[in-house]
Design a protein around this motif. Sequence first.
Motif, PDB file in Angstrom:
ATOM      1  N   ALA A 127       0.801  -1.266   0.104  1.00 34.81           N
ATOM      2  CA  ALA A 127       0.208   0.190  -0.065  1.00 34.81           C
ATOM      3  C   ALA A 127       0.901   1.238  -0.010  1.00 34.81           C
ATOM      4  O   ALA A 127       1.973   1.220   0.530  1.00 34.81           O
ATOM      5  CB  ALA A 127      -0.962   0.057   1.309  1.00 34.81           C
ATOM      6  N   ASP A 128       0.337   2.261  -0.607  1.00 33.04           N
ATOM      7  CA  ASP A 128       1.137   3.550  -0.943  1.00 33.04           C
ATOM      8  C   ASP A 128       0.280   4.714  -0.659  1.00 33.04           C
ATOM      9  O   ASP A 128      -0.212   5.379  -1.779  1.00 33.04           O
ATOM     10  CB  ASP A 128       2.078   3.834  -2.142  1.00 33.04           C
ATOM     11  N   PRO A 129      -0.216   5.092   0.651  1.00 30.76           N
ATOM     12  CA  PRO A 129      -1.109   6.088   0.510  1.00 30.76           C
ATOM     13  C   PRO A 129      -0.882   7.570   0.064  1.00 30.76           C
ATOM     14  O   PRO A 129       0.386   7.870   0.261  1.00 30.76           O
ATOM     15  CB  PRO A 129      -1.626   6.406   2.067  1.00 30.76           C
ATOM     16  N   SER A 130      -1.643   8.070  -0.414  1.00 31.64           N
ATOM     17  CA  SER A 130      -1.331   9.401  -1.169  1.00 31.64           C
ATOM     18  C   SER A 130      -0.969  10.723   0.020  1.00 31.64           C
ATOM     19  O   SER A 130      -1.886  10.502   0.819  1.00 31.64           O
ATOM     20  CB  SER A 130      -2.042  10.050  -2.195  1.00 31.64           C
ATOM     21  N   LEU A 131       0.257  10.936   0.138  1.00 32.70           N
ATOM     22  CA  LEU A 131       0.575  12.074   1.192  1.00 32.70           C
ATOM     23  C   LEU A 131       0.297  13.502   0.738  1.00 32.70           C
ATOM     24  O   LEU A 131       0.330  13.646  -0.419  1.00 32.70           O
ATOM     25  CB  LEU A 131       1.882  11.649   1.689  1.00 32.70           C
ATOM     26  N   PRO A 132       0.028  14.468   1.675  1.00 33.26           N
ATOM     27  CA  PRO A 132      -0.342  15.696   1.367  1.00 33.26           C
ATOM     28  C   PRO A 132       0.758  16.436   0.715  1.00 33.26           C
ATOM     29  O   PRO A 132       2.258  16.053   0.721  1.00 33.26           O
ATOM     30  CB  PRO A 132      -0.596  16.339   2.578  1.00 33.26           C
ATOM     31  N   GLU A 133       0.576  17.313  -0.235  1.00 31.75           N
ATOM     32  CA  GLU A 133       1.647  18.043  -0.740  1.00 31.75           C
ATOM     33  C   GLU A 133       2.083  19.297   0.018  1.00 31.75           C
ATOM     34  O   GLU A 133       1.511  19.823   0.800  1.00 31.75           O
ATOM     35  CB  GLU A 133       1.261  18.560  -2.117  1.00 31.75           C
ATOM     36  N   PRO A 134       3.562  19.554  -0.056  1.00 33.59           N
ATOM     37  CA  PRO A 134       4.461  19.003  -0.708  1.00 33.59           C
ATOM     38  C   PRO A 134       4.775  17.859   0.038  1.00 33.59           C
ATOM     39  O   PRO A 134       5.142  17.847   1.185  1.00 33.59           O
ATOM     40  CB  PRO A 134       5.314  20.148  -0.786  1.00 33.59           C
ATOM     41  N   VAL A 135       5.531  16.760  -0.685  1.00 33.12           N
ATOM     42  CA  VAL A 135       6.252  15.766  -0.083  1.00 33.12           C
ATOM     43  C   VAL A 135       7.573  15.773  -0.266  1.00 33.12           C
ATOM     44  O   VAL A 135       8.195  15.754  -1.461  1.00 33.12           O
ATOM     45  CB  VAL A 135       5.679  14.423  -0.713  1.00 33.12           C
ATOM     46  N   ALA A 136       8.502  15.540   0.786  1.00 35.94           N
ATOM     47  CA  ALA A 136       9.785  15.686   0.782  1.00 35.94           C
ATOM     48  C   ALA A 136      10.186  13.970   1.020  1.00 35.94           C
ATOM     49  O   ALA A 136       9.734  13.223   1.974  1.00 35.94           O
ATOM     50  CB  ALA A 136      10.318  16.556   1.977  1.00 35.94           C
ATOM     51  N   GLY A 137      11.150  13.760   0.220  1.00 38.82           N
ATOM     52  CA  GLY A 137      11.328  12.166   0.321  1.00 38.82           C
ATOM     53  C   GLY A 137      12.685  12.135   0.467  1.00 38.82           C
ATOM     54  O   GLY A 137      13.713  13.200   0.354  1.00 38.82           O
ATOM     55  N   LEU A 138      13.330  11.352   1.380  1.00 36.56           N
ATOM     56  CA  LEU A 138      14.777  11.150   1.598  1.00 36.56           C
ATOM     57  C   LEU A 138      15.199   9.684   1.688  1.00 36.56           C
ATOM     58  O   LEU A 138      14.517   8.959   2.425  1.00 36.56           O
ATOM     59  CB  LEU A 138      14.988  11.802   3.263  1.00 36.56           C
ATOM     60  N   ALA A 139      15.929   9.365   0.780  1.00 38.02           N
ATOM     61  CA  ALA A 139      16.570   7.900   0.613  1.00 38.02           C
ATOM     62  C   ALA A 139      17.379   7.723   1.623  1.00 38.02           C
ATOM     63  O   ALA A 139      18.577   8.525   1.809  1.00 38.02           O
ATOM     64  CB  ALA A 139      17.012   7.716  -0.776  1.00 38.02           C
ATOM     65  N   VAL A 140      17.443   6.832   2.631  1.00 38.16           N
ATOM     66  CA  VAL A 140      18.346   6.554   3.528  1.00 38.16           C
ATOM     67  C   VAL A 140      19.372   5.417   3.046  1.00 38.16           C
ATOM     68  O   VAL A 140      18.939   4.166   2.794  1.00 38.16           O
ATOM     69  CB  VAL A 140      17.576   5.994   4.881  1.00 38.16           C
ATOM     70  N   GLY A 141      20.548   5.559   2.886  1.00 40.44           N
ATOM     71  CA  GLY A 141      21.402   4.653   2.438  1.00 40.44           C
ATOM     72  C   GLY A 141      22.323   4.025   3.334  1.00 40.44           C
ATOM     73  O   GLY A 141      21.868   4.017   4.515  1.00 40.44           O
ATOM     74  N   PRO A 142      23.093   3.203   3.003  1.00 43.86           N
ATOM     75  CA  PRO A 142      23.853   2.280   4.152  1.00 43.86           C
ATOM     76  C   PRO A 142      24.604   3.220   5.160  1.00 43.86           C
ATOM     77  O   PRO A 142      25.257   4.272   4.873  1.00 43.86           O
ATOM     78  CB  PRO A 142      24.829   1.361   3.253  1.00 43.86           C
ATOM     79  N   LEU A 143      25.177   2.764   6.203  1.00 42.60           N
ATOM     80  CA  LEU A 143      25.643   3.573   7.236  1.00 42.60           C
ATOM     81  C   LEU A 143      27.445   3.111   6.858  1.00 42.60           C
ATOM     82  O   LEU A 143      27.458   2.165   6.290  1.00 42.60           O
ATOM     83  CB  LEU A 143      25.276   3.080   8.367  1.00 42.60           C
ATOM     84  N   SER A 144      28.192   3.967   7.569  1.00 45.78           N
ATOM     85  CA  SER A 144      29.572   3.832   7.306  1.00 45.78           C
ATOM     86  C   SER A 144      30.150   2.949   8.324  1.00 45.78           C
ATOM     87  O   SER A 144      29.133   2.637   9.260  1.00 45.78           O
ATOM     88  CB  SER A 144      30.424   5.177   7.286  1.00 45.78           C
TER      89      SER A 144
END
Length: 202
Positions: A127-144
């Motif tokens: 499921a992917d509920p539509s979130l209110p605008e504006p939507v800020a996305g942050l991809a979380v990458g691997p830790l050092s």
Amino acid sequence: DAEEAGLRVLTARPAANETTFALGALADLLEQVPLETVDDLPAPQARAVRVARSLEETAEPVDPHLFGVALLGVLRTLALAGPVLVAIDDVQWLDAESADAIAFASRRLAGHRVGVLAARRSGEPGADPSLPEPVAGLAVGPLSIGALQRLIASRLDVSLGRRALRRVFDAAAGNPFYALELARSLHGAGAALEDPLPVPPD
């Protein structure tokens, strides 16, 4: 952090085996709402909240649309007293009914002091509920490797040697969840550095 800053935080943490539990995540969010707030809602919305929280049995089914309206009413009411954050972990595992209610409410929160924070595992359908605008996305990458060392030390109170830490880091590819589980197993097993990593069965 949000709670310490004075926000009211409503949380839901659905799991992969709960996607078929109708209204499960919505019930988790509403469980944290005082009943006096529910009582201030119009009667149909209050009834929908009580049904979602399993506080009321009903011979007649509730119109699914009412769950979204009720959530919206709850959030707007809470926002009158102060800012609100709806925080959902593993949004991809929301049940369909909860996702519909959250989508309905979140699209109608403009001008109200309500924020939505949703975390999704990459590569997972769901499921992917539509979130209110504006939507800020942050991809979380691997830790050092240094960050993983600090995480393992703080969570497990374990200090791995350099070679053991490197093996855990390489096997986990910087994923903190995997690294913690590998480090916990490695420390508990007392395995030699030349042995295969003791991967937990789960």
